[in-house]
Design a protein around this motif. Structure first.
Motif, PDB file in Angstrom:
ATOM      1  N   GLU A   2       0.827  -1.203   0.000  1.00  0.00           N
ATOM      2  CA  GLU A   2       0.000   0.000   0.000  1.00  0.00           C
ATOM      3  C   GLU A   2       0.868   1.263   0.000  1.00  0.00           C
ATOM      4  O   GLU A   2       0.518   2.250  -0.642  1.00  0.00           O
ATOM      5  CB  GLU A   2      -0.937  -0.007   1.219  1.00  0.00           C
ATOM      6  N   ASN A   3       2.015   1.205   0.707  1.00  0.00           N
ATOM      7  CA  ASN A   3       2.913   2.362   0.725  1.00  0.00           C
ATOM      8  C   ASN A   3       3.511   2.624  -0.645  1.00  0.00           C
ATOM      9  O   ASN A   3       3.699   3.780  -1.028  1.00  0.00           O
ATOM     10  CB  ASN A   3       4.045   2.141   1.743  1.00  0.00           C
ATOM     11  N   VAL A   4       3.796   1.568  -1.379  1.00  0.00           N
ATOM     12  CA  VAL A   4       4.343   1.730  -2.726  1.00  0.00           C
ATOM     13  C   VAL A   4       3.322   2.412  -3.629  1.00  0.00           C
ATOM     14  O   VAL A   4       3.661   3.287  -4.421  1.00  0.00           O
ATOM     15  CB  VAL A   4       4.761   0.361  -3.304  1.00  0.00           C
ATOM     16  N   ARG A   5       2.067   2.043  -3.493  1.00  0.00           N
ATOM     17  CA  ARG A   5       1.008   2.682  -4.287  1.00  0.00           C
ATOM     18  C   ARG A   5       0.891   4.160  -3.964  1.00  0.00           C
ATOM     19  O   ARG A   5       0.751   4.997  -4.855  1.00  0.00           O
ATOM     20  CB  ARG A   5      -0.335   2.013  -4.018  1.00  0.00           C
ATOM     21  N   LYS A   6       0.933   4.493  -2.680  1.00  0.00           N
ATOM     22  CA  LYS A   6       0.813   5.896  -2.276  1.00  0.00           C
ATOM     23  C   LYS A   6       1.996   6.704  -2.799  1.00  0.00           C
ATOM     24  O   LYS A   6       1.821   7.809  -3.328  1.00  0.00           O
ATOM     25  CB  LYS A   6       0.744   6.010  -0.760  1.00  0.00           C
ATOM     26  N   ILE A   7       3.197   6.155  -2.658  1.00  0.00           N
ATOM     27  CA  ILE A   7       4.393   6.869  -3.117  1.00  0.00           C
ATOM     28  C   ILE A   7       4.347   7.063  -4.623  1.00  0.00           C
ATOM     29  O   ILE A   7       4.627   8.149  -5.126  1.00  0.00           O
ATOM     30  CB  ILE A   7       5.668   6.116  -2.681  1.00  0.00           C
ATOM     31  N   LEU A  13       1.604  12.372  -9.466  1.00  0.00           N
ATOM     32  CA  LEU A  13       0.904  13.641  -9.302  1.00  0.00           C
ATOM     33  C   LEU A  13       1.882  14.812  -9.387  1.00  0.00           C
ATOM     34  O   LEU A  13       1.610  15.813 -10.051  1.00  0.00           O
ATOM     35  CB  LEU A  13       0.165  13.656  -7.957  1.00  0.00           C
ATOM     36  N   ALA A  14       3.043  14.677  -8.761  1.00  0.00           N
ATOM     37  CA  ALA A  14       4.057  15.729  -8.813  1.00  0.00           C
ATOM     38  C   ALA A  14       4.588  15.912 -10.231  1.00  0.00           C
ATOM     39  O   ALA A  14       4.803  17.045 -10.680  1.00  0.00           O
ATOM     40  CB  ALA A  14       5.202  15.399  -7.857  1.00  0.00           C
TER      41      ALA A  14
END
Length: 77
Positions: A2-7, A13-14
């Motif tokens: 899940e952290n990989v998806r968020k990152i 987005l950036a």
């Protein structure tokens, strides 16, 4: 996972935000888009080439070592 998806989501987005800002500055003739575009495409070509080499190394060389290690472990059993 899940952290990989968020990152990755925030990274994408950036990247979209930066690309949008550069495009708007190019439209208003604040920056020279031709210069930025050529440098960006050259940089992407270098990144693509290096990632292809890294993928080849992982797929062929490192995978070969793992296969040999698995064969040794299977023979010992």
């Amino acid at each position: 996972m899940e952290n990989v998806r968020k990152i990755s989501g925030y990274l994408l987005l950036a990247m979209v935000l930066v690309t949008t800002i550069i495009a708007i500055l190019g439209i208003w003739d604040v920056v020279d888009l031709r210069n930025i575009l050529s440098k960006t495409l050259a940089s992407l070509l270098v990144i693509f080439s290096s990632s292809a080499v890294v993928l080849f190394i992982f797929a062929v060389i490192l995978n070969h070592r793992d296969n040999e290690r698995n064969k040794v472990n299977e023979n010992n059993m």
